[in-house]
Design an enzyme around this catalytic site. Structure first.
Site, PDB file in Angstrom:
ATOM      1  N   HIS A   1       0.788  -1.229   0.000  1.00 33.32           N
ATOM      2  CA  HIS A   1       0.000   0.000   0.000  1.00 33.32           C
ATOM      3  C   HIS A   1       0.818   1.276   0.000  1.00 33.32           C
ATOM      4  O   HIS A   1       0.252   2.370  -0.049  1.00 33.32           O
ATOM      5  CB  HIS A   1      -0.934   0.033   1.215  1.00 33.32           C
ATOM      6  CG  HIS A   1      -2.180  -0.774   1.021  1.00 33.32           C
ATOM      7  ND1 HIS A   1      -3.332  -0.241   0.474  1.00 33.32           N
ATOM      8  CD2 HIS A   1      -2.440  -2.065   1.277  1.00 33.32           C
ATOM      9  CE1 HIS A   1      -4.249  -1.184   0.425  1.00 33.32           C
ATOM     10  NE2 HIS A   1      -3.739  -2.302   0.904  1.00 33.32           N
ATOM     11  N   LYS A   5      -8.727  14.377   3.213  1.00 38.61           N
ATOM     12  CA  LYS A   5      -7.913  13.173   3.312  1.00 38.61           C
ATOM     13  C   LYS A   5      -7.077  13.328   4.569  1.00 38.61           C
ATOM     14  O   LYS A   5      -7.060  14.407   5.165  1.00 38.61           O
ATOM     15  CB  LYS A   5      -7.012  13.026   2.079  1.00 38.61           C
ATOM     16  CG  LYS A   5      -6.274  14.334   1.709  1.00 38.61           C
ATOM     17  CD  LYS A   5      -5.435  14.223   0.446  1.00 38.61           C
ATOM     18  CE  LYS A   5      -6.226  14.213  -0.829  1.00 38.61           C
ATOM     19  NZ  LYS A   5      -6.287  12.895  -1.478  1.00 38.61           N
ATOM     20  N   LYS A  44       0.876  14.477   1.059  1.00 41.07           N
ATOM     21  CA  LYS A  44      -0.373  14.831   0.377  1.00 41.07           C
ATOM     22  C   LYS A  44      -0.439  16.324   0.053  1.00 41.07           C
ATOM     23  O   LYS A  44      -1.299  16.787  -0.673  1.00 41.07           O
ATOM     24  CB  LYS A  44      -1.578  14.406   1.220  1.00 41.07           C
ATOM     25  CG  LYS A  44      -1.730  12.871   1.330  1.00 41.07           C
ATOM     26  CD  LYS A  44      -2.878  12.499   2.255  1.00 41.07           C
ATOM     27  CE  LYS A  44      -3.016  10.998   2.482  1.00 41.07           C
ATOM     28  NZ  LYS A  44      -3.763  10.311   1.399  1.00 41.07           N
ATOM     29  N   THR A  58      -8.181   6.853  -3.205  1.00 43.33           N
ATOM     30  CA  THR A  58      -9.527   6.444  -3.594  1.00 43.33           C
ATOM     31  C   THR A  58     -10.478   7.628  -3.457  1.00 43.33           C
ATOM     32  O   THR A  58     -11.538   7.638  -4.083  1.00 43.33           O
ATOM     33  CB  THR A  58     -10.037   5.282  -2.714  1.00 43.33           C
ATOM     34  OG1 THR A  58      -9.827   5.617  -1.332  1.00 43.33           O
ATOM     35  CG2 THR A  58      -9.333   3.992  -3.058  1.00 43.33           C
ATOM     36  N   LYS A  98     -13.963   8.933  -5.681  1.00 39.31           N
ATOM     37  CA  LYS A  98     -15.262   9.304  -5.106  1.00 39.31           C
ATOM     38  C   LYS A  98     -15.711  10.655  -5.664  1.00 39.31           C
ATOM     39  O   LYS A  98     -16.879  10.835  -6.015  1.00 39.31           O
ATOM     40  CB  LYS A  98     -15.181   9.387  -3.581  1.00 39.31           C
ATOM     41  CG  LYS A  98     -14.801   8.080  -2.904  1.00 39.31           C
ATOM     42  CD  LYS A  98     -14.483   8.311  -1.416  1.00 39.31           C
ATOM     43  CE  LYS A  98     -13.739   7.147  -0.813  1.00 39.31           C
ATOM     44  NZ  LYS A  98     -13.134   7.484   0.501  1.00 39.31           N
TER      45      LYS A  98
HETATM   46  C1  LIG Z   1     -11.912   7.600   0.872  1.00 42.27           C
HETATM   47  C2  LIG Z   1     -11.520   8.033   2.203  1.00 42.27           C
HETATM   48  C3  LIG Z   1     -10.176   8.261   2.495  1.00 42.27           C
HETATM   49  C4  LIG Z   1      -9.077   8.102   1.475  1.00 42.27           C
HETATM   50  O1  LIG Z   1      -8.895   9.335   0.820  1.00 42.27           O
HETATM   51  P1  LIG Z   1      -7.591   9.645  -0.044  1.00 42.27           P
HETATM   52  O2  LIG Z   1      -7.882  10.975  -0.644  1.00 42.27           O
HETATM   53  O3  LIG Z   1      -7.516   8.568  -1.074  1.00 42.27           O
HETATM   54  O4  LIG Z   1      -6.445   9.655   0.887  1.00 42.27           O
HETATM   55  C5  LIG Z   1      -9.845   8.702   3.761  1.00 42.27           C
HETATM   56  N1  LIG Z   1     -10.793   8.911   4.704  1.00 42.27           N
HETATM   57  C6  LIG Z   1     -12.092   8.717   4.448  1.00 42.27           C
HETATM   58  C7  LIG Z   1     -13.086   8.980   5.526  1.00 42.27           C
HETATM   59  C8  LIG Z   1     -12.507   8.269   3.206  1.00 42.27           C
HETATM   60  O5  LIG Z   1     -13.800   8.063   2.962  1.00 42.27           O
END
Ligand SMILES: *Cc1c(COP(=O)(O)O)cnc(C)c1O
Length: 779
Positions: A319, A510, A516, A618, A622
């Protein structure tokens, strides 16, 4: 001896017996499930019926849904991926089980006090959990400590301390397919005789109180995202879930009439045909030596045969490539806690190194690089190396990440066994992240192309046919505006913050992490602010910059980043010259249920990690499936998203992986950018002089020092490209805004048709100009 004939439960009462195929065991230290009520209604196709029924009772279903606690048994992407996979595997009708830990406290609740993050315990089980069912009849013992005895009858692990693992099952319904899988989470329980023998009668009370020592194993989720913390309790958690789960798996295998069976001894030849163990990162890596231990020491399988079975059974998902995240446990900790596993790991490593030595004679450095054991003053076990040698498949989570896995992190291993290495780009469940969280959008999509996209997102391609259909585009825009209004109302009700619902909702949510690059976002916010201050009468594209995410409690820089965001907001949001044109909002306590609210309301999704650092992401997906545009780097799954949607449909900027590598060879010097980019210099000078922290001018000295002198993630190197790209975002938003107004039946110059940031014609002139030398800040 007669063959055992088991009386079996009728099929109807035991749907798991339908699963004659290989069973998938998804082992994960995290399952970031969020809420369950609405998801259950959606997947069972009961939402409208329930809605109606609750309404008839004079209640509001949405209000009831808000009462449910999030199951926050995860930190971020890795834990949410596990939750999405459970939904998808149930929807595909696969025989899959999720196995993890039932933490009594999930990820902490984040409070913002005086601009700083404050952590609060997440007591999510306080009012009970209606979705779980304890299964005390399947309780299992897990052993720790003790010593190893080598006897003629085999190896014995003795004098151990026992902790019991109590399973709790949560149903995982597939989407309208009559399938319900199981997520089984283990809770630690002290045995009734725990410590009792070590105390005389006078210490009875002490002994009972000491039961906590055992039960602490499942007390709390470690709150680190992408960071290894080598605490013994964490290692206990990892072994606890592995040991309990493997016993469960083997019990099920033995009771299956499809596993070949000998009246006396189980034959494990077919084990890998019936069992697949997927390791979500190295956290459950102990599965490999534990399976070896059970096969060799308990089941008396020959060592080499056991190793073949183990490798064919296990598969490992990597990961991250960040070195600080890779698990490297001190050998000394294993000696004490898991002595037999240490022996097994040494033996496996020896076999592995013998093979490497035979293939590369004299290449001592290669042996050192590839060893599972890292030598040094603190000998450590490299869990990723253990996973690679003990698995038949190793995958990265996006194409670019899998390439990095093959070409740098596990380069030597790839050379040895190229056929093991694969890519499995991450995904999300469209049930929760479209149907559930954005029913308005899902409805208008279904009107055009039917409902098949709910289980097959590639069907969304059919929407291309409606690309010039102005009614459809207007309907999409209308849903977005409704979502924005709803979210603005939520913010106002919950947090008393007022935002301009006509402004661009620019969202970065995030975990807070240097890689990031929330700091790049901050520099953009400051740059916009300075431009507005320099030219207050000029019209600007109005933006609401929203940033949300938790910082690991021990991660100083991440906590400083939160304080910086809130401090910038404090200044900008209260500056009368700025008004409605710009707001910077920190979204408190970002979690799954908040993601479901903010993502459907976003116009712009920020995915701006340094190229080569975000394995997949991810969150990016979304946002995209909810109709936000993406500003991002060529990192993680952004690369494939750009390929699928067409690069012209994302705002891609900045260094590619090759550029980052080239800059590394040349030597990154932040000062060069600081000196040549006046707007960057101004922003940094403001942060460092206390412009955003007048009561504590030195507050951000660590942040500035990091950015200037030891920034591993090269924020300044992408600053110019980022700001330019954000200018293009502004321009498109403005053009779109005008188009949208025209669509509202040519209402011409009613007050509502004045752009929310003031009048401005679309076109190249909407770009920003550099601040004048005379334009000094007035605070
Ligand atoms: C999807 C999700 C993440 C992952 O987000 P990234 O932008 O890919 O780091 C982290 N926290 C929550 C609550 C999420 O739903």
């Amino acid at each position: 001896m007669t063959p055992v004939s088991l009386t079996r439960t009728p099929l109807l009462l035991c749907p798991q017996r339908h699963y004659h195929a290989r069973r998938i065991y998804y082992l994960s230290l995290e399952f970031y499930m969020g809420r369950t009520l609405q998801n259950t209604m959606v997947n069972l196709g009961l939402q409208n019926a329930c809605d109606e029924a609750i309404y008839q009772l004079g209640l509001d279903l949405e209000e009831l849904e808000e009462i449910e606690e999030d199951a926050g048994l995860g930190n971020g992407g890795l834990g949410r991926l596990a939750a999405c996979f459970l939904d998808s595997m149930a929807t595909l009708g696969l025989a899959a089980y999720g196995y993890g830990i039932r933490y009594e406290f999930g990820i902490f609740n984040q409070k913002i006090v005086d601009g700083w993050q404050v952590e609060e315990a997440d007591d999510w089980l306080r009012y009970g959990n209606p979705w779980e069912k304890a299964r005390p009849e399947y309780m299992l013992p897990v052993h720790f400590y003790g010593r190893v005895e080598h006897t003629p009858e085999g190896v014995k692990w003795i004098d151990t301390q026992v902790v019991l693992a109590m399973p709790y099952d949560t149903p995982v319904p597939g989407y309208k397919n009559n399938t319900v899988n199981t997520m089984r989470l283990w809770s630690a329980k002290a045995p009734n005789d725990f410590n009792l023998q070590e105390f005389n009668m006078g210490d009875y009370i002490e002994a009972v109180l000491d039961r906590n020592l055992a039960e602490n194993i499942s007390r709390v989720l470690y709150p680190n995202d992408n960071f290894f913390e080598g605490k013994e309790l964490r290692l206990k958690q990892e072994y606890f879930v592995v040991a309990a789960t493997l016993q469960d798996i083997i019990r099920r295998f033995k009771s299956s009439k499809f596993g070949c069976r000998d009246p006396v001894r189980t034959c494990f030849e077919t084990f890998p045909d019936k069992v697949a163990i997927q390791l979500n990162d190295t956290h459950p890596a102990l599965s490999i030596p534990e399976l070896m231990r059970i096969l060799v020491d308990v089941e008396k399988v020959d060592w080499d045969k056991a190793w073949e079975i183990t490798k064919r059974t296990c598969a490992y998902t990597n990961h991250t490539v960040l070195p600080e995240a890779l698990e490297r446990w001190p050998v000394s900790m294993f000696e004490k806690l898991l002595p037999r596993h240490l022996e097994i790991i040494y033996a496996l490593n020896q076999m592995h190194l013998d093979r490497v030595a035979a293939l590369y004679p004299g290449d001592i450095d290669r042996l050192r690089r590839m060893s599972v054991i890292e030598e040094g003053d603190c000998k450590r076990i490299n869990m990723a190396h253990l996973c690679v040698i003990g698995s038949h498949a190793v995958n990265g989570v996006a194409r670019i990440h899998s390439d990095i896995v093959k070409n740098s992190v596990f380069k030597d291993f790839y050379e040895l066994e190229p056929e093991k290495f694969q890519n499995k780009t991450n995904g999300i469940t469209p049930r929760r992240w479209l149907l559930l969280c954005n029913p308005g959008l899902a409805d208008i999509i279904a009107e055009k192309i039917g409902e098949s996209f709910i289980t097959d997102l590639s069907q969304l391609k059919k929407l291309l046919e409606f690309i010039d259909n102005e009614t459809f585009i207007r309907d999409v825009a209308k849903v977005k505006q409704e979502n924005k209004l709803k979210f603005a109302t939520y913010l106002e009700e919950q947090y008393k913050v007022k935002i301009n619902p006509m402004s661009m909702f620019d969202v970065q949510v995030k975990r807070i992490h240097e890689y990031k690059r929330q700091l790049l976002n901050c520099l953009h916010a400051i740059t916009l602010y300075n431009r507005i201050r320099c030219n207050p009468s000029k019209s600007f594209v109005p933006r609401t910059i929203m940033i949300g995410g938790k910082a690991a409690p021990g991660y100083h820089m991440a906590k400083m980043i939160i304080k910086l965001i809130t401090s910038i907001g404090e200044v900008i949001n209260n500056d009368p010259y700025v008004g409605d044109k710009l707001k910077v909002i920190f979204l408190e306590n970002y979690r799954v249920s908040l993601a479901e609210k903010v993502i459907p309301a976003a116009d712009l999704s920020q995915q701006i990690s340094t190229a080569g650092t975000e394995a997949s992401g991810t969150g990016n997906m979304k946002f995209m499936v909810n109709g936000a545009l993406t500003i991002g780097t060529m990192d993680g799954a952004n690369v494939e998203m750009a390929e699928e949607a067409g690069e012209e449909n994302l705002f891609i900027f900045g260094m590619r992986v090759e550029d980052v590598e080239a800059l590394d060879r040349k030597g990154y010097n932040a000062r060069e950018y600081y000196e040549s980019l006046p707007e960057l210099r101004q922003a940094i000078d403001q942060i460092s002089s206390g412009f955003f922290s007048p009561r504590d001018p030195g507050c951000f000295k660590d942040v500035v020092n990091m950015l200037m002198y030891h920034d591993r993630f090269k924020v300044f190197a992408d600053y110019e490209a980022y700001i330019k790209c954000q200018g293009q975002v502004d321009q498109l938003f403005m053009e779109w805004w005008w188009w949208d107004q025209q669509q509202q039946q040519f209402s011409c110059w009613t007050p509502s048709s004045v752009p929310p940031g003031g009048r401005q014609q679309p076109g190249p002139s909407s770009g920003c100009t550099l601040p004048q030398a005379s334009c000094q800040q007035q605070h």
